[in-house]
Design a protein around this motif. Structure first.
Motif, PDB file in Angstrom:
ATOM      1  N   ARG A  65       0.829  -1.204   0.000  1.00 46.06           N
ATOM      2  CA  ARG A  65       0.000   0.000   0.000  1.00 46.06           C
ATOM      3  C   ARG A  65       0.872   1.267   0.000  1.00 46.06           C
ATOM      4  N   SER A  66       1.971   1.225   0.727  1.00 46.49           N
ATOM      5  CA  SER A  66       2.837   2.409   0.789  1.00 46.49           C
ATOM      6  C   SER A  66       3.530   2.648  -0.557  1.00 46.49           C
ATOM      7  N   ILE A  67       3.865   1.566  -1.279  1.00 50.26           N
ATOM      8  CA  ILE A  67       4.485   1.724  -2.595  1.00 50.26           C
ATOM      9  C   ILE A  67       3.461   2.278  -3.593  1.00 50.26           C
ATOM     10  N   ALA A  68       2.207   1.829  -3.461  1.00 54.82           N
ATOM     11  CA  ALA A  68       1.145   2.370  -4.320  1.00 54.82           C
ATOM     12  C   ALA A  68       0.961   3.863  -4.051  1.00 54.82           C
ATOM     13  N   ALA A  69       0.998   4.245  -2.759  1.00 57.23           N
ATOM     14  CA  ALA A  69       0.844   5.662  -2.409  1.00 57.23           C
ATOM     15  C   ALA A  69       2.010   6.475  -2.958  1.00 57.23           C
ATOM     16  N   LEU A  70       3.209   5.898  -2.870  1.00 56.24           N
ATOM     17  CA  LEU A  70       4.412   6.557  -3.398  1.00 56.24           C
ATOM     18  C   LEU A  70       4.309   6.763  -4.914  1.00 56.24           C
TER      19      LEU A  70
END
Ligand SMILES: [Zn+2]
Length: 216
Positions: A65-70
């Protein structure tokens, strides 16, 4: 001093970029814990073979999820702590001479659309932690490629053939280079980038990835 800026920083408490809850730290305690739950105990478990891999965590849950947000939610600041964690894990685990760090490039059109290359941002932060030299323009993506996740393994490799080129101004160090990317899936992308560098006589010592999908 900008009065409005100092006033608003007093009024608006910083929030966690993943859950929007107020947090004095970059990630709130919950998200920080969930991110570290994705971390591998042995990041160098696959440091073997022709193109060894060092990966910080499993591509799932909060790390995914954090990579998607990035990448897709315009939150480039997320690369800073994640790149730092990757760098700290590298320093604690690996003893490799000072290779240059080469982030996997995006095609210029895609980078313009996104405004940044997440692999370069991760590499910048990684290099701050490890003090390894960053070679962010050693490699170019000369061909726009279809999104890899839509394709099977053979199609992925074909999709990437001749996608990269080495910058003629790049001067390699004798220690060689390490590729760095946000996600390692089948290895098709890094293999294509590595063979492009190797064709120019550049030694590729391995791949550093923030995350990877299921092990080989
Ligand atoms: Zn949070």
């Amino acid at each position: 001093m900008n009065l409005w800026k100092s006033l608003s920083s007093l009024l608006i408490a910083p929030t966690c970029p993943l859950c929007d809850r107020p947090s004095p730290r970059f990630f709130c305690r919950d998200c920080d814990r969930q991110l570290h739950a994705c971390q591998f105990d042995r990041p160098a478990a696959d440091w073997q073979g022709d193109l060894p891999i060092f990966a910080w965590g499993k591509y799932e849950g909060t790390l995914k999820r954090s990579i998607a947000a990035l990448k897709y939610n315009g939150q480039p600041q997320i690369a800073q702590p994640l790149g730092l964690w990757l760098g700290e894990a590298w320093q604690q685990t690996m003893q490799i001479p000072a290779c240059a760090i080469v982030p996997i490039p995006l095609h210029a059109a895609k980078q313009k659309q996104r405004g940044y290359n997440q692999a370069t941002l991760l590499a910048e932060s990684f290099c701050q932690a490890t003090r390894l030299p960053l070679a962010s323009d050693a490699l170019w993506r000369i061909r726009s490629t279809e999104a890899q996740f839509k394709l099977g393994a053979i199609d992925r490799a074909q999709n990437l053939a001749n996608a990269f080129a080495v910058n003629s101004a790049f001067r390699q160090r004798s220690a060689g280079v390490l590729l760095l990317d946000d996600i390692y899936t089948t290895g098709a992308t890094v293999n294509a980038a590595a063979s492009c560098l190797q064709q120019q006589g550049i030694r590729v010592r391995g791949v550093i990835a923030l995350s990877r999908t299921a092990k080989r």
